[in-house]
Design a protein around this motif. Structure first.
Motif, short mmCIF file in Angstrom:
data_model
loop_
_atom_site.label_atom_id
_atom_site.label_comp_id
_atom_site.label_asym_id
_atom_site.label_seq_id
_atom_site.Cartn_x
_atom_site.Cartn_y
_atom_site.Cartn_z
N GLY A 198 0.82 -1.21 0.00
CA GLY A 198 0.00 0.00 0.00
C GLY A 198 0.85 1.25 0.00
N VAL A 199 1.94 1.24 0.78
CA VAL A 199 2.85 2.39 0.82
C VAL A 199 3.45 2.62 -0.57
N GLU A 200 3.83 1.53 -1.24
CA GLU A 200 4.45 1.66 -2.55
C GLU A 200 3.47 2.24 -3.58
N ALA A 201 2.22 1.77 -3.56
CA ALA A 201 1.23 2.29 -4.50
C ALA A 201 0.97 3.78 -4.27
N THR A 202 0.81 4.16 -3.00
CA THR A 202 0.57 5.57 -2.68
C THR A 202 1.76 6.43 -3.06
N LEU A 203 2.96 5.91 -2.79
CA LEU A 203 4.17 6.66 -3.11
C LEU A 203 4.30 6.88 -4.62
N HIS A 204 4.00 5.85 -5.42
CA HIS A 204 4.06 6.00 -6.88
C HIS A 204 3.06 7.05 -7.36
N ALA A 205 1.85 7.02 -6.77
CA ALA A 205 0.85 8.02 -7.15
C ALA A 205 1.32 9.43 -6.82
N ASN A 206 1.92 9.59 -5.63
CA ASN A 206 2.42 10.91 -5.24
C ASN A 206 3.57 11.36 -6.13
N LEU A 207 4.45 10.43 -6.48
CA LEU A 207 5.56 10.77 -7.38
C LEU A 207 5.03 11.20 -8.74
N HIS A 208 4.02 10.48 -9.23
CA HIS A 208 3.41 10.83 -10.52
C HIS A 208 2.79 12.22 -10.45
N ALA A 209 2.04 12.46 -9.38
CA ALA A 209 1.40 13.77 -9.22
C ALA A 209 2.44 14.88 -9.08
N THR A 210 3.54 14.59 -8.40
CA THR A 210 4.60 15.58 -8.24
C THR A 210 5.24 15.92 -9.58
N ARG A 211 5.47 14.88 -10.40
CA ARG A 211 6.03 15.13 -11.73
C ARG A 211 5.06 15.94 -12.58
N ASP A 212 3.76 15.61 -12.49
CA ASP A 212 2.75 16.38 -13.24
C ASP A 212 2.77 17.84 -12.83
N ALA A 213 2.84 18.06 -11.50
CA ALA A 213 2.82 19.44 -11.00
C ALA A 213 4.07 20.19 -11.46
N ALA A 214 5.22 19.52 -11.44
CA ALA A 214 6.45 20.16 -11.88
C ALA A 214 6.39 20.47 -13.37
N GLU A 215 5.83 19.55 -14.14
CA GLU A 215 5.70 19.76 -15.58
C GLU A 215 4.75 20.92 -15.86
N ARG A 216 3.67 21.01 -15.10
CA ARG A 216 2.73 22.11 -15.29
C ARG A 216 3.37 23.44 -14.92
N LEU A 217 4.16 23.47 -13.86
CA LEU A 217 4.87 24.69 -13.47
C LEU A 217 5.84 25.12 -14.57
N ASP A 218 6.57 24.16 -15.12
CA ASP A 218 7.51 24.49 -16.21
C ASP A 218 6.76 25.05 -17.41
N GLN A 219 5.61 24.44 -17.73
CA GLN A 219 4.83 24.92 -18.88
C GLN A 219 4.36 26.36 -18.65
N ILE A 220 3.86 26.64 -17.45
CA ILE A 220 3.39 28.00 -17.15
C ILE A 220 4.56 28.99 -17.19
N ASP A 221 5.72 28.57 -16.64
CA ASP A 221 6.88 29.46 -16.65
C ASP A 221 7.32 29.77 -18.08
N ARG A 222 7.24 28.76 -18.96
CA ARG A 222 7.61 29.02 -20.36
C ARG A 222 6.64 30.01 -21.00
N GLU A 223 5.34 29.86 -20.69
CA GLU A 223 4.37 30.80 -21.24
C GLU A 223 4.59 32.21 -20.69
N LEU A 224 4.94 32.30 -19.40
CA LEU A 224 5.19 33.62 -18.81
C LEU A 224 6.42 34.28 -19.43
N GLU A 225 7.42 33.47 -19.76
CA GLU A 225 8.62 34.03 -20.35
C GLU A 225 8.36 34.65 -21.71
N ARG A 226 7.33 34.13 -22.40
CA ARG A 226 7.01 34.66 -23.73
C ARG A 226 6.20 35.95 -23.67
N LEU A 227 5.72 36.31 -22.48
CA LEU A 227 4.90 37.52 -22.36
C LEU A 227 5.77 38.76 -22.39
#
Length: 652
Positions: A379-408
């Motif tokens: 159970g710990v492993e499944a939850t940890l993988h989900a959190n890691l996935h969500a963390t990567r998604d959040a980091a990717e979304r932050l990078d995408q927003i930062d790239r859009e902000l840089e173009r402004l």
């Protein structure tokens, strides 16, 4: 239906004649990709398909209003007066078991006064068919109804509207009414009311007609008012749609010039704050895992082996054998030495030895805490993988927003493109407000019409004095009520049946596209309102606001996919800007499952930034042809070039 080609001449940014071949070379290569930079003419190709097939009956023009104004923007501004603008759509349709080829040619000529004249010619199997040309509007409605075409030819903006729960309900209502032919059912019910009213009016005497004339006039006036508002709403819908396109064009031009609106900056900053908070929450969960059992996952296999190995298991029998041997040894020594005290001392010594050995074995056994920890690790492993996935998604979304902000650009940008953008945003806001006000007036007017009509109907029934006429009117009224009741039952049953099927299809399509298992267990469609509701794994309603923008877009695409499947017709798909708001994982799912499997023919109108290396790798095996739109900035026109089957970047 198969779209073989679309040809444009002197429309939008295209000067001269350009042909886009659309027929897939095989079933395994259903995709035709058209790559271009923003503002180069992708949307013009999509609009050309609609214009060629439907003309003023296109769903882009409610009741045909705004069509003439749109034509002035649609025809290429640099077209010589001696030439014409045209759109040709070649398609194949199987009718009565025979596959026929049709060429729909819709052209426009501009007079010296600026008036635009339209001509339509339809060819069947290579020959002009005058009858088909005259009845083309009814013919195409049988094969691909205009309202259903919204789900075959769509762009990112339509997806955004469908992803909005407030707007998706109306879209679903229109689609289901078209699929089930409920427009005819409703029209028949209205015709019955008209027949019933006219029969009663015929039975009235002159004095009675004069007496209820004010009620009749009031009913007629409210009906006229409703019709006026319907037409006005059509114009406002066109205005809002036109404003939306102008905002998009102004935004593209502003971005191409290196600028971007302040409102976009504020929106991106707000999105970044939300994404940063989400990222911090995920990182906090990871730290909590690090303080808990998560580090044990590094030695999970060793712990499992340690927990499974119990030194006491199998040792009990060995100790019993030792005890039996010790008793025998004591007995033999007692016989030889004939000393009872020696036997007792030796027995005690051997017992202590066995007890000591047993304690050592017990000390070597795994403590119960280890077994408990090992049982919790999956159970710990499944939850940890989900959190890691969500963390990567959040980091990717932050990078995408930062790239859009840089173009402004700087916030004090007052360039001409920025001013155009500001004006277009104001116009869109005013158009949306006017449409909302009209919708409110229309709702009130329909209520007033219903009340006035009811008062008039009651007066008709009360003033029919002739017995024979009263009986005839009553009989017609009774039969009309029965028939309308039957139609109502039929309508409700059809909606209930197909609403459930549509909900099941949306659920199935969403499950294929969405990567988070268990988040959305089912999607239900209300048979009365056709509003969609999401149900989570626990059976509770899941607010649509809980979905991310990308997930809502997947839900919109799932809805489109479900409607196409529910139609039971082999229809092509043409998608403009298909991958906006989606992260890399959702993009991969959409490409591998929807683009490749949703239809026998898929045309993608995309930018090279949408079709990144990963998307191209997923699409190459299913791509039959690739085109690039090259925009010639100095000449203010675009050209269409076929580049083969290898997906490459767009050209500027």
């Amino acid at each position: 239906m198969i779209l073989k080609s679309v040809t444009v001449q002197n429309v939008g940014v295209y000067r001269g004649r350009h042909t886009l071949e659309l027929a897939a070379p095989s079933r395994t290569k259903p995709v035709t990709a058209v790559l271009a930079l923003n503002g180069s003419g992708k949307t013009t190709l999509l609009e050309s398909l609609r214009m060629g097939l439907y003309g003023r009956r296109s769903p882009s023009f409610a009741n045909g209003r705004g069509y003439e104004r749109h034509l002035k923007d649609f025809v290429h501004r640099g077209m010589p007066s001696s030439e014409t603008a045209l759109v040709e759509v070649e398609l194949q349709v199987r009718t009565e078991g025979v596959l026929h080829t049709f060429l729909v040619c819709r052209s426009w000529s501009v007079s010296e006064t600026g008036a635009i004249a339209e001509a339509l010619t339809v060819h069947q199997d290579g020959a002009v068919d005058p009858t088909l040309s005259d009845t083309w509007a009814e013919t195409i409605e049988q094969w691909l109804p205009a309202q259903l075409s919204l789900f075959c030819f769509f762009d990112g903006e339509q997806l955004a509207a469908l992803a909005d729960p407030a707007q998706s309900q109306q879209v679903l209502q229109d689609a289901v009414r078209t699929l089930l032919g409920l427009d005819l059912v409703d029209q028949l019910a209205d015709d019955l009311k008209i027949l019933e009213r006219r029969r009663k009016e015929k039975a009235l005497g002159d004095e009675d007609k004069i007496a209820i004339a004010p009620l009749h006039e009031a009913a007629e006036a409210t009906d006229v008012r409703v019709q006026e508002l319907v037409l006005e709403r059509g114009g406002l819908v066109n205005r809002a749609e036109r404003a939306r396109r102008e905002v998009k064009a102004a935004t593209d031009a502003l971005q191409a010039a290196g600028g971007a609106p302040d409102a976009q900056r504020q929106r991106l900053l707000a999105q970044r704050d939300a994404a940063a908070a989400h990222s911090m929450a995920q990182e906090r969960l990871l730290r909590e895992h690090a303080y808990g059992l998560a580090p044990l996952l590094l030695v999970k296999d060793a712990l499992q082996r340690f927990g499974q190995h119990d030194p006491l298991v199998g040792s009990s029998r060995a100790l019993a054998e030792l005890q039996s041997r010790d008793l025998w040894l004591v007995e033999q020594l007692g016989k030889l030495a004939n000393d009872a005290k020696l036997g007792k001392r030796l027995t005690s010594l051997l017992q202590r030895d066995r007890d000591s050995r047993l304690e050592q074995l017990a000390a070597a056994a795994a403590p119960p805490q280890v077994a408990e920890a090992v049982s919790q690790l999956p159970g710990v492993e499944a939850t940890l993988h989900a959190n890691l996935h969500a963390t990567r998604d959040a980091a990717e979304r932050l990078d995408q927003i930062d790239r859009e902000l840089e173009r402004l650009p700087d916030q004090d940008d007052a360039s001409a493109p920025h001013q155009v953008w500001q004006s277009s945003v104001v116009e869109q806001s005013e158009a949306d407000a006017a449409l909302a006000a009209c919708d409110l007036q229309l709702t009130q007017a329909r209520r007033l019409r219903e009340d006035a009509s009811s008062r008039y109907q009651n007066a008709l029934e009360k003033n029919v004095r002739d017995d024979q006429a009263r009986r005839e009117a009553g009989l017609i009224s009774s039969r009309s009520d029965e028939l309308r009741g039957t139609l109502g039952i039929f309508r409700t049953a059809m909606l209930r049946r197909h609403a459930k099927r549509l909900g099941d299809l949306v659920s199935e399509c969403f499950a294929l596209l969405h990567r988070k298992e268990g988040m959305v267990e089912a999607i239900r469609v209300d048979p009365e309102t056709l509003a969609m509701s999401l149900v989570d794994g626990g059976g509770a309603l899941l607010p649509a606001e809980r979905l991310s923008a990308g997930e809502r877009q997947l839900l919109a695409i799932s809805t489109i996919w479900a409607i196409l499947r529910a139609s039971g017709r082999p229809l092509p798909l043409v998608i403009d800007t298909p991958l906006g708001r989606l992260d890399s994982i959702h993009r991969s799912s959409l490409v591998q499952r929807f683009f490749v499997g949703a239809s026998h023919q898929v045309v993608l109108l995309a930018t090279d930034t949408e079709l990144d290396d990963a998307v191209r790798a997923d699409l190459t095996h299913a791509t039959g042809a690739t085109y690039h739109i090259e925009h010639l900035t100095k000449e203010a026109r675009s050209v269409l070039r076929k580049t083969g089957t290898v997906l490459q970047g767009a050209q500027s």
